[in-house]
Design a protein around this motif. Structure first.
Motif, PDB file in Angstrom:
ATOM      1  N   LEU A  46       0.821  -1.210   0.000  1.00  0.00           N
ATOM      2  CA  LEU A  46       0.000   0.000   0.000  1.00  0.00           C
ATOM      3  C   LEU A  46       0.861   1.270   0.000  1.00  0.00           C
ATOM      4  O   LEU A  46       0.454   2.302  -0.521  1.00  0.00           O
ATOM      5  CB  LEU A  46      -0.930   0.002   1.212  1.00  0.00           C
TER       6      LEU A  46
ATOM      7  N   LEU B  80      -1.622   4.274  -0.644  1.00  0.00           N
ATOM      8  CA  LEU B  80      -2.049   5.152   0.440  1.00  0.00           C
ATOM      9  C   LEU B  80      -1.757   6.619   0.148  1.00  0.00           C
ATOM     10  O   LEU B  80      -2.263   7.506   0.845  1.00  0.00           O
ATOM     11  CB  LEU B  80      -1.360   4.743   1.751  1.00  0.00           C
TER      12      LEU B  80
ATOM     13  N   ALA C  41      -4.867   8.515  -0.059  1.00  0.00           N
ATOM     14  CA  ALA C  41      -5.829   8.379   1.042  1.00  0.00           C
ATOM     15  C   ALA C  41      -5.721   9.578   1.989  1.00  0.00           C
ATOM     16  O   ALA C  41      -5.086  10.587   1.671  1.00  0.00           O
ATOM     17  CB  ALA C  41      -5.590   7.063   1.788  1.00  0.00           C
TER      18      ALA C  41
ATOM     19  N   SER D 230      -7.140   6.014   9.376  1.00  0.00           N
ATOM     20  CA  SER D 230      -7.109   6.472   7.992  1.00  0.00           C
ATOM     21  C   SER D 230      -8.441   6.125   7.340  1.00  0.00           C
ATOM     22  O   SER D 230      -9.196   5.286   7.828  1.00  0.00           O
ATOM     23  CB  SER D 230      -5.972   5.790   7.230  1.00  0.00           C
TER      24      SER D 230
ATOM     25  N   VAL E 268      -8.529   3.941   0.600  1.00  0.00           N
ATOM     26  CA  VAL E 268      -7.982   4.533  -0.614  1.00  0.00           C
ATOM     27  C   VAL E 268      -9.131   4.788  -1.585  1.00  0.00           C
ATOM     28  O   VAL E 268      -9.932   3.885  -1.861  1.00  0.00           O
ATOM     29  CB  VAL E 268      -6.932   3.600  -1.256  1.00  0.00           C
TER      30      VAL E 268
ATOM     31  N   THR F  89      -7.948  -1.125   3.009  1.00  0.00           N
ATOM     32  CA  THR F  89      -6.741  -0.302   3.105  1.00  0.00           C
ATOM     33  C   THR F  89      -6.684   0.560   4.358  1.00  0.00           C
ATOM     34  O   THR F  89      -5.778   1.388   4.494  1.00  0.00           O
ATOM     35  CB  THR F  89      -6.652   0.626   1.871  1.00  0.00           C
TER      36      THR F  89
END
Length: 303
Positions: free
Chosen positions: A114, A132, A135, A148, A151, A204
């Motif tokens: 990622l 990422l 993101a 987080s 994505v 993700t």
């Protein structure tokens, strides 16, 4: 043979002398010898001592070894319009990460994919994997966790029962391997700045602990730590200090003070923004940050 304190030996002889029985041939001989020793005041008996071993120090808690270093560059947008970001009102910073490849090898491999947007052993032009770097950090679970968001473009697909059920993930019009990572990890959520993921969830999303969180040990797994940026005045603290939706009314809402108006205005603006970009998950808005915290670049660092 080591030397001994004369006074200590004499004192010991007197103590033994006092404890011996008054009668008996053996006792009489022993009493005479000890009395002579005490009166002479000499420490000439061939004493043999056995040192008592010191207690072994308790083992320190096991700490995972960092096998890879990585970075996540972040931009915190303090002010923006619906059409542009005001760069002079944006704060930029970096989180330097350490990954535990020995203790959590499967999740470390997934996270590296990622971070780099590709899978090892595949040529870049032939690979397609979510990164990422597109993101953001979206939510807080106070007081213990920063999360987080997924994505953008990654879509979860639920397979019908006729095909075995389960879930798959689609990105760039192809299926990508983002199923949940199951592995036994002995590490605990015992401090601030640990990288973690929810064991039963694929996709993700990952988290960073903001405080010791033993309540996460059952359902979450640690796979790394923040090496730089988790300090009291570091980037993680900057993100932690941002306002977020609590799902509750402002404390002074009943009095009509300015604070209530600011809270209502922020909430209204944030809701309008999420609707404008197609975010319809209203049930997940509690904990959402009221500032945009974008991940703008990610990658690996030299070990």
């Amino acid at each position: 043979m080591g030397s001994f304190d004369r006074r200590g030996v004499v004192r010991s002889a007197l103590v033994v002398l006092a404890l011996l029985p008054e009668r008996g041939a053996g006792a009489a001989v022993t009493r005479r010898r000890l009395a002579a020793l005490a009166s002479a005041g000499v420490a000439s008996l061939p004493l043999r001592t056995r040192a008592t071993p010191a207690p072994a120090p308790s083992a320190a808690p096991a700490r995972a070894r960092v096998t890879q270093r990585a970075f996540v560059d972040v931009r915190i947008i303090e002010s923006y319009t619906m059409s542009e970001v005001l760069e002079n009102a944006a704060l930029r910073g970096r989180l330097t990460l350490g990954l535990y490849g020995d203790d959590a090898p499967k999740q470390t491999t997934r996270f590296v994919q990622l971070l780099t947007g590709r899978r090892a052993g595949r040529p870049a032009e032939a690979d397609s994997f979510p990164s990422l770097a597109s993101a953001s950090f979206e939510r807080r679970r106070p007081p213990e966790l920063l999360l987080s968001g997924p994505v953008p473009g990654v879509r979860e697909l639920r397979l019908p029962e006729s095909l075995g059920g389960g879930q798959q993930y689609e990105w760039n019009a192809q299926i990508v391997p983002l199923a949940p990572v199951f592995e036994s990890v002995r590490l605990r959520h015992d401090r601030r700045g640990l990288l973690t993921h929810r064991i039963a969830d694929g996709g993700t999303v990952f988290g960073i602990t903001l405080a010791p969180a033993p309540q996460l040990d059952r359902d979450w797994a640690v796979f790394g730590e923040v090496l730089e940026g988790a300090e009291p005045l570091g980037l993680l603290a900057e993100i932690e200090a941002l306002p977020f939706l609590t799902g509750e009314a402002a404390p002074d809402s009943a009095t009509g003070r300015v604070g209530a108006a600011v809270y209502a205005a922020q909430r209204s603006a944030f809701m309008a923004l999420t609707q404008a970009i197609g975010d319809t998950r209203a049930d997940e808005r509690v904990g959402r940050l009221l500032r945009r915290v974008e991940i703008v670049s990610t990658g690996l660092l030299p070990s």
